[in-house]
Design a protein around this motif. Structure first.
Motif, PDB file in Angstrom:
ATOM      1  N   ALA A 188       0.933  -1.509   0.000  1.00  0.00           N
ATOM      2  CA  ALA A 188       0.065   0.180  -0.150  1.00  0.00           C
ATOM      3  C   ALA A 188       0.523   0.906  -0.053  1.00  0.00           C
ATOM      4  O   ALA A 188       0.589   2.275  -0.927  1.00  0.00           O
ATOM      5  CB  ALA A 188      -0.853  -0.068   1.382  1.00  0.00           C
ATOM      6  N   THR A 189       2.067   1.407   1.065  1.00  0.00           N
ATOM      7  CA  THR A 189       3.164   2.084   0.901  1.00  0.00           C
ATOM      8  C   THR A 189       3.829   2.599  -0.726  1.00  0.00           C
ATOM      9  O   THR A 189       3.910   3.780  -1.351  1.00  0.00           O
ATOM     10  CB  THR A 189       3.794   2.256   1.510  1.00  0.00           C
ATOM     11  OG1 THR A 189       2.578   1.989   3.403  1.00  0.00           O
ATOM     12  CG2 THR A 189       4.886   3.631   1.999  1.00  0.00           C
ATOM     13  N   PRO A 237       4.752   6.732   0.059  1.00  0.00           N
ATOM     14  CA  PRO A 237       3.195   6.906   0.087  1.00  0.00           C
ATOM     15  C   PRO A 237       2.436   8.136  -0.751  1.00  0.00           C
ATOM     16  O   PRO A 237       1.070   8.683  -1.317  1.00  0.00           O
ATOM     17  CB  PRO A 237       2.260   7.256   1.159  1.00  0.00           C
ATOM     18  CG  PRO A 237       3.720   7.301   1.854  1.00  0.00           C
ATOM     19  CD  PRO A 237       4.919   7.283   0.685  1.00  0.00           C
ATOM     20  N   ALA A 238       3.446   8.826  -1.271  1.00  0.00           N
ATOM     21  CA  ALA A 238       2.375  10.376  -1.947  1.00  0.00           C
ATOM     22  C   ALA A 238       4.228  11.332  -2.423  1.00  0.00           C
ATOM     23  O   ALA A 238       5.027  11.120  -1.503  1.00  0.00           O
ATOM     24  CB  ALA A 238       2.252  11.104  -0.940  1.00  0.00           C
ATOM     25  N   ASP A 279      -6.819  -0.324   2.804  1.00  0.00           N
ATOM     26  CA  ASP A 279      -7.308  -0.064   1.995  1.00  0.00           C
ATOM     27  C   ASP A 279      -6.104   0.072   1.273  1.00  0.00           C
ATOM     28  O   ASP A 279      -6.279   2.131   1.989  1.00  0.00           O
ATOM     29  CB  ASP A 279      -8.775   1.125   1.785  1.00  0.00           C
ATOM     30  CG  ASP A 279      -9.022   1.937   0.693  1.00  0.00           C
ATOM     31  OD1 ASP A 279      -8.235   2.800   0.442  1.00  0.00           O
ATOM     32  OD2 ASP A 279      -9.942   0.667   0.385  1.00  0.00           O
ATOM     33  N   PRO A 280      -6.127   0.521  -0.268  1.00  0.00           N
ATOM     34  CA  PRO A 280      -4.699   1.078  -0.089  1.00  0.00           C
ATOM     35  C   PRO A 280      -4.552   3.111  -0.686  1.00  0.00           C
ATOM     36  O   PRO A 280      -3.316   3.233   0.004  1.00  0.00           O
ATOM     37  CB  PRO A 280      -3.815   0.807  -1.786  1.00  0.00           C
ATOM     38  CG  PRO A 280      -4.832  -0.881  -1.791  1.00  0.00           C
ATOM     39  CD  PRO A 280      -5.834  -0.669  -0.926  1.00  0.00           C
ATOM     40  N   MET A 281      -5.273   2.796  -0.610  1.00  0.00           N
ATOM     41  CA  MET A 281      -5.425   4.884  -0.893  1.00  0.00           C
ATOM     42  C   MET A 281      -5.679   5.608   0.970  1.00  0.00           C
ATOM     43  O   MET A 281      -5.313   6.455   0.631  1.00  0.00           O
ATOM     44  CB  MET A 281      -6.982   5.193  -1.457  1.00  0.00           C
ATOM     45  CG  MET A 281      -6.794   4.515  -3.760  1.00  0.00           C
ATOM     46  SD  MET A 281      -5.707   4.493  -4.423  1.00  0.00           S
ATOM     47  CE  MET A 281      -5.937   6.883  -4.867  1.00  0.00           C
ATOM     48  N   GLU A 282      -6.758   4.897   1.311  1.00  0.00           N
ATOM     49  CA  GLU A 282      -6.529   5.635   2.283  1.00  0.00           C
ATOM     50  C   GLU A 282      -5.421   5.212   2.990  1.00  0.00           C
ATOM     51  O   GLU A 282      -5.400   6.285   4.220  1.00  0.00           O
ATOM     52  CB  GLU A 282      -7.991   4.709   3.443  1.00  0.00           C
ATOM     53  CG  GLU A 282      -7.980   4.862   4.522  1.00  0.00           C
ATOM     54  CD  GLU A 282      -9.211   3.806   5.616  1.00  0.00           C
ATOM     55  OE1 GLU A 282      -9.831   5.037   6.494  1.00  0.00           O
ATOM     56  OE2 GLU A 282      -9.664   2.834   4.747  1.00  0.00           O
ATOM     57  N   ALA A 307      -2.553   4.748   2.367  1.00  0.00           N
ATOM     58  CA  ALA A 307      -1.208   5.746   1.584  1.00  0.00           C
ATOM     59  C   ALA A 307      -1.339   7.579   2.167  1.00  0.00           C
ATOM     60  O   ALA A 307      -0.407   8.171   2.813  1.00  0.00           O
ATOM     61  CB  ALA A 307      -1.020   5.250   0.398  1.00  0.00           C
ATOM     62  N   GLU A 308      -2.882   7.468   1.946  1.00  0.00           N
ATOM     63  CA  GLU A 308      -2.965   9.323   2.522  1.00  0.00           C
ATOM     64  C   GLU A 308      -2.980   9.298   3.801  1.00  0.00           C
ATOM     65  O   GLU A 308      -2.439  10.422   4.645  1.00  0.00           O
ATOM     66  CB  GLU A 308      -4.350   9.295   2.154  1.00  0.00           C
ATOM     67  CG  GLU A 308      -5.091  10.700   2.169  1.00  0.00           C
ATOM     68  CD  GLU A 308      -6.126  10.803   1.790  1.00  0.00           C
ATOM     69  OE1 GLU A 308      -6.986  11.748   2.906  1.00  0.00           O
ATOM     70  OE2 GLU A 308      -6.936  10.584   1.097  1.00  0.00           O
TER      71      GLU A 308
END
Length: 133
Positions: free
Chosen positions: A23-24, A28-29, A113-116, A118-119
């Motif tokens: 997920a990271t 992550p961003a 959840d990868p998006m949640e 990473a955010e």
């Protein structure tokens, strides 16, 4: 050389640790450093690594055995001066009150959840960077 952030991942389950790594990704961003992982499968290893220093964020599995991430979080927040921010992985959204009790800085539910994830991780890395500035 690009700056890096060190993320400690605690879970007795190697699949959960893998979910966090996937997920990271490399970061992550786009506005946070590349991530290097320190993986721990026991609470003792977590305390040892956090005591050693250099950890930017801890990701702790609240469902880990024999000691869940919530207990580990509370222990390091009580015992380590300047403890890093903690992202707690919870089994159920209803456990949010336990995340608050443990003094976690953020929490997400399992499975990751990868998006949640990473955010949330990126926001903790940004906060850590601002604290160090």
């Amino acid at each position: 050389m690009q700056p890096t952030a060190t993320v400690l991942v605690y879970s007795d389950d190697s699949n959960t640790r893998e979910q966090v790594r996937l997920a990271t990704g490399r970061r992550p961003a786009p506005d946070v450093p590349l991530v290097e992982f320190v993986e721990c499968a026991t609470p003792e290893a977590v305390v040892r690594e956090v005591d050693r220093g250099g950890i930017d964020v801890c990701v702790l599995d609240g469902e880990a055995v024999p000691m869940g991430g919530m207990g580990v979080c509370r222990q390091i927040k009580d015992e380590v001066f300047g403890a890093p921010p903690v992202l707690l992985l919870m089994g159920r959204p209803q456990d949010a009150w336990l995340a608050t009790w443990s003094r976690a800085d953020a929490a997400v539910t399992l499975p990751v959840d990868p998006m949640e994830f990473a955010e949330t991780l990126a926001s903790l890395l940004r906060r850590k960077r601002l604290q160090n500035a």
